[in-house]
Design a protein around this motif. Structure first.
Motif, mmCIF file in Angstrom:
data_model
loop_
_atom_site.group_PDB
_atom_site.id
_atom_site.type_symbol
_atom_site.label_atom_id
_atom_site.label_comp_id
_atom_site.label_asym_id
_atom_site.label_seq_id
_atom_site.Cartn_x
_atom_site.Cartn_y
_atom_site.Cartn_z
ATOM 1 N N GLU A 130 -7.536 -21.797 -1.128
ATOM 2 C CA GLU A 130 -6.718 -21.176 -0.103
ATOM 3 C C GLU A 130 -5.970 -19.998 -0.704
ATOM 4 O OE1 GLU A 130 -3.212 -22.969 2.425
ATOM 5 O OE2 GLU A 130 -5.010 -24.221 2.559
ATOM 6 N N ALA A 131 -5.982 -18.875 -0.018
ATOM 7 C CA ALA A 131 -5.219 -17.725 -0.478
ATOM 8 C C ALA A 131 -3.737 -18.023 -0.251
ATOM 9 C CB ALA A 131 -5.633 -16.471 0.282
ATOM 10 N N GLU A 132 -2.893 -17.589 -1.181
ATOM 11 C CA GLU A 132 -1.464 -17.848 -1.071
ATOM 12 C C GLU A 132 -0.683 -16.552 -1.189
ATOM 13 O OE1 GLU A 132 -0.053 -20.782 -3.797
ATOM 14 O OE2 GLU A 132 -1.604 -22.209 -3.251
ATOM 15 N N LEU A 133 0.478 -16.544 -0.562
ATOM 16 C CA LEU A 133 1.383 -15.412 -0.682
ATOM 17 C C LEU A 133 2.092 -15.484 -2.028
ATOM 18 C CD1 LEU A 133 2.899 -15.634 2.884
ATOM 19 C CD2 LEU A 133 1.354 -13.873 2.053
ATOM 20 N N ASN A 134 2.206 -14.340 -2.702
ATOM 21 C CA ASN A 134 2.922 -14.327 -3.968
ATOM 22 C C ASN A 134 4.271 -13.636 -3.797
ATOM 23 O OD1 ASN A 134 2.458 -11.542 -3.989
ATOM 24 N ND2 ASN A 134 0.725 -11.693 -5.368
ATOM 25 N N GLU A 135 4.952 -13.377 -4.910
ATOM 26 C CA GLU A 135 6.290 -12.789 -4.844
ATOM 27 C C GLU A 135 6.302 -11.371 -4.272
ATOM 28 O OE1 GLU A 135 7.817 -11.519 -8.895
ATOM 29 O OE2 GLU A 135 6.027 -12.661 -9.447
ATOM 30 N N TRP A 136 5.147 -10.746 -4.123
ATOM 31 C CA TRP A 136 5.070 -9.368 -3.615
ATOM 32 C C TRP A 136 4.697 -9.311 -2.138
ATOM 33 C CZ3 TRP A 136 7.241 -6.551 -7.100
ATOM 34 C CH2 TRP A 136 7.157 -6.938 -8.429
ATOM 35 N N ALA A 137 4.729 -10.425 -1.442
ATOM 36 C CA ALA A 137 4.269 -10.504 -0.057
ATOM 37 C C ALA A 137 5.097 -9.672 0.914
ATOM 38 C CB ALA A 137 4.239 -11.958 0.409
ATOM 39 N N PHE A 160 3.915 -1.685 -3.981
ATOM 40 C CA PHE A 160 3.431 -2.463 -5.117
ATOM 41 C C PHE A 160 2.811 -1.541 -6.171
ATOM 42 C CE2 PHE A 160 0.066 -4.957 -7.236
ATOM 43 C CZ PHE A 160 0.879 -5.900 -7.854
ATOM 44 N N ALA A 161 2.007 -0.569 -5.732
ATOM 45 C CA ALA A 161 1.377 0.372 -6.671
ATOM 46 C C ALA A 161 2.443 1.183 -7.408
ATOM 47 C CB ALA A 161 0.416 1.294 -5.926
ATOM 48 N N ALA A 162 3.482 1.620 -6.700
ATOM 49 C CA ALA A 162 4.563 2.378 -7.337
ATOM 50 C C ALA A 162 5.276 1.515 -8.372
ATOM 51 C CB ALA A 162 5.553 2.880 -6.290
ATOM 52 N N PHE A 163 5.499 0.252 -8.058
ATOM 53 C CA PHE A 163 6.134 -0.650 -9.015
ATOM 54 C C PHE A 163 5.258 -0.794 -10.252
ATOM 55 C CE2 PHE A 163 6.268 -4.870 -10.883
ATOM 56 C CZ PHE A 163 7.575 -4.908 -11.324
ATOM 57 N N LYS A 164 3.971 -1.036 -10.054
ATOM 58 C CA LYS A 164 3.052 -1.206 -11.184
ATOM 59 C C LYS A 164 2.995 0.065 -12.033
ATOM 60 C CE LYS A 164 1.436 -5.291 -11.392
ATOM 61 N NZ LYS A 164 1.942 -6.105 -12.492
ATOM 62 N N GLU A 165 2.996 1.214 -11.378
ATOM 63 C CA GLU A 165 2.973 2.484 -12.104
ATOM 64 C C GLU A 165 4.220 2.623 -12.970
ATOM 65 O OE1 GLU A 165 3.242 7.138 -10.905
ATOM 66 O OE2 GLU A 165 1.787 5.917 -9.773
ATOM 67 N N THR A 166 5.371 2.307 -12.408
ATOM 68 C CA THR A 166 6.630 2.366 -13.161
ATOM 69 C C THR A 166 6.603 1.368 -14.310
ATOM 70 O OG1 THR A 166 7.836 3.022 -11.191
ATOM 71 C CG2 THR A 166 9.137 2.086 -12.982
ATOM 72 N N GLU A 167 6.083 0.177 -14.034
ATOM 73 C CA GLU A 167 5.995 -0.850 -15.075
ATOM 74 C C GLU A 167 5.105 -0.377 -16.224
ATOM 75 O OE1 GLU A 167 3.769 -4.666 -14.407
ATOM 76 O OE2 GLU A 167 5.825 -5.441 -14.347
ATOM 77 N N MET A 168 3.967 0.265 -15.899
ATOM 78 C CA MET A 168 3.055 0.773 -16.936
ATOM 79 C C MET A 168 3.714 1.910 -17.721
ATOM 80 S SD MET A 168 0.495 -1.167 -16.957
ATOM 81 C CE MET A 168 -0.586 -0.252 -18.031
ATOM 82 N N LYS A 169 4.434 2.798 -17.023
ATOM 83 C CA LYS A 169 5.116 3.903 -17.703
ATOM 84 C C LYS A 169 6.155 3.349 -18.664
ATOM 85 C CE LYS A 169 8.018 7.962 -16.857
ATOM 86 N NZ LYS A 169 8.900 7.621 -17.953
#
Length: 179
Positions: free
Chosen positions: A127-134, A141-150
């Motif tokens: 079953e697919a589940e909602l995670n903390e980014w729901a 989410f992409a902007a957060f990941k980009e900042t995290e990578m930077k």
């Protein structure tokens, strides 16, 4: 006037009276048990309403009715209203699970993601589940990941030492013996 003999109750009447008395006692016990059950049910309803983030038992009853497809007037509820109630309950559970504050803007994003997730088939009985980014859009989410990578790259850059700062020609220590 002389009084006649005292009336006697026949055995059949006595038995019927005894039966009626036993029946009345059982009815009283049943009424008491029902009253106790209602009291327990009311307590459970209050706890459930709180758990779902609802303000009262009346809101809980309206929520349950809407989940069952019953409108306030007893007719059928609009399907969209039922979906709304389901999404709000899922959002309340999700907020509690991830320690998030409820926010109407975040709810709208959450609901869209919930609807999208319902159409996902992960296969093999999973079953697919909602995670903390729901409650985030793909862009957020992409902007957060980009900042995290930077930030991760900045940490790596800060730990790299210029080769001129290294000590000059030293023999590396011998590896430990394998025994």
């Amino acid at each position: 006037g002389e009084g006649g003999p005292a009336p006697q109750v026949s055995a059949g009447r006595s038995s019927a009276l005894d039966g009626a008395m036993v029946g009345a006692a059982r009815q009283q016990e049943a009424a008491s048990a029902i009253e106790d059950a209602f009291g327990s049910l009311e307590e459970e309803e209050v706890l459930l309403a709180r758990k779902l983030g609802l303000g009262s038992v009346e809101e809980l009853e309206a929520f349950v009715d809407s989940m069952m497809g019953i409108a306030e007037d007893g007719g059928e509820v609009d399907v969209e209203v039922g979906k709304e109630a389901y999404a709000r309950a899922a959002y309340a559970d999700w907020c509690a699970k991830y320690g998030k504050e409820k926010d109407e803007k975040r709810f709208e994003v959450f609901r869209a993601n919930l609807e999208r997730l319902e159409g996902v088939d992960v296969g093999e009985g999973k079953e697919a589940e909602l995670n903390e980014w729901a409650d985030r859009t793909m862009e957020e989410f992409a902007a957060f990941k980009e900042t995290e990578m930077k930030n991760a790259k900045d940490v790596v850059k800060a730990t790299v030492v210029d080769s001129e700062e290294l000590p000059k020609e030293q023999d590396p220590p011998a590896p430990p013996a394998p025994f």
